[in-house]
Design an enzyme around this catalytic site. Sequence first.
Site, PDB file in Angstrom:
ATOM      1  N   ASP A 116      57.461  71.565 114.838  1.00  0.00           N
ATOM      2  CA  ASP A 116      58.124  72.243 115.951  1.00  0.00           C
ATOM      3  C   ASP A 116      57.158  73.120 116.727  1.00  0.00           C
ATOM      4  O   ASP A 116      57.195  73.176 117.959  1.00  0.00           O
ATOM      5  CB  ASP A 116      59.291  73.095 115.439  1.00  0.00           C
ATOM      6  CG  ASP A 116      60.488  72.261 115.032  1.00  0.00           C
ATOM      7  OD1 ASP A 116      60.509  71.053 115.331  1.00  0.00           O
ATOM      8  OD2 ASP A 116      61.417  72.814 114.405  1.00  0.00           O
ATOM      9  N   GLU A 141      68.090  74.680 115.661  1.00  0.00           N
ATOM     10  CA  GLU A 141      67.170  74.917 116.774  1.00  0.00           C
ATOM     11  C   GLU A 141      65.805  74.335 116.429  1.00  0.00           C
ATOM     12  O   GLU A 141      65.399  74.307 115.266  1.00  0.00           O
ATOM     13  CB  GLU A 141      67.023  76.414 117.069  1.00  0.00           C
ATOM     14  CG  GLU A 141      68.220  77.049 117.770  1.00  0.00           C
ATOM     15  CD  GLU A 141      68.355  76.646 119.224  1.00  0.00           C
ATOM     16  OE1 GLU A 141      67.428  76.000 119.750  1.00  0.00           O
ATOM     17  OE2 GLU A 141      69.386  76.981 119.830  1.00  0.00           O
ATOM     18  N   CYS A 142      65.073  73.916 117.460  1.00  0.00           N
ATOM     19  CA  CYS A 142      63.765  73.303 117.252  1.00  0.00           C
ATOM     20  C   CYS A 142      62.640  74.321 117.166  1.00  0.00           C
ATOM     21  O   CYS A 142      61.510  73.970 116.870  1.00  0.00           O
ATOM     22  CB  CYS A 142      63.461  72.340 118.393  1.00  0.00           C
ATOM     23  SG  CYS A 142      63.311  73.182 119.996  1.00  0.00           S
ATOM     24  N   GLY A 143      62.929  75.573 117.453  1.00  0.00           N
ATOM     25  CA  GLY A 143      61.892  76.596 117.444  1.00  0.00           C
ATOM     26  C   GLY A 143      61.600  77.169 118.806  1.00  0.00           C
ATOM     27  O   GLY A 143      61.087  78.284 118.929  1.00  0.00           O
TER      28      GLY A 143
END
Length: 268
Positions: A127, A236-238
């Site tokens: 990420d 969340e992906c970051g």
Amino acid sequence: MPSLAAPVLQFDEAQLAHINQRLAQMTPEQVLSWARVTFDGLFQETAFGPSGNVITDMLHAQQAAAVPVIFIDTLHHFDETLDLARRSQARYGFALHTFRPEACETRGDFAAKHGDELWARDDVVYDYAVKVEPARRAYEQLAVRAVLTGRRRSQKGDRAQLPVVEIEKGTGLVKINPLATWSFQQVWAYLRANEVPYNALLDCGYKSVGDYHSTRPVAEGEDERAGRWAGSNKTECGLHKDYFAMRAAFVARKKAQEAGVAVAASAA
């Protein structure tokens, strides 16, 4: 990475709460108008998902100067997503700024640098490499003060309590979420009513589209983002997590990996 430049306006917590209280009563179009006149260095950050496409169309309908767009090309997007990016730019005429993982132009480059299937081996490093670092590079190079995002409360997870406006701790970056109160049904109705270009995968059961290896169609009755990172508790992906925590985790894991390699080499 150098720190971001300070935003045009600085809000304390009381001011930010008051702003959010007022903006929550406005339409998304009114929020976008407010953002235009309030911030220099305003960009839209999008992966051309349904909500982002709505925002792009609303901005275009205001017949003002086009807000430039930041697209983080992870090198692992579906072909349909890349095609939509081209179609959207052709229709709306915005300046498109594409950023990719550092020193990589293709998936082959990325695999050569990080190894095969990094997302399966270490999703934190993945990420950071494909989204967080390229985004920070974009903000720095483009002097970004504020970004428009397509996040909504109805997407649940970390977004369930999303305000219309938030300020990122430690960097001062302002994030504006014009569709924070909208549902997927409202987004979909707008797309159809206004003939807005959208990802062809939406017609195949997808509702939220990310990287090809971690996205699947959504079953009847499932949450909108259930097709992202299925089988994990990740939401969340970051990109919208604590930047400094993400960077610290990335550095720590890379050091651990390098130490492991060194130990293995010495043992051999």
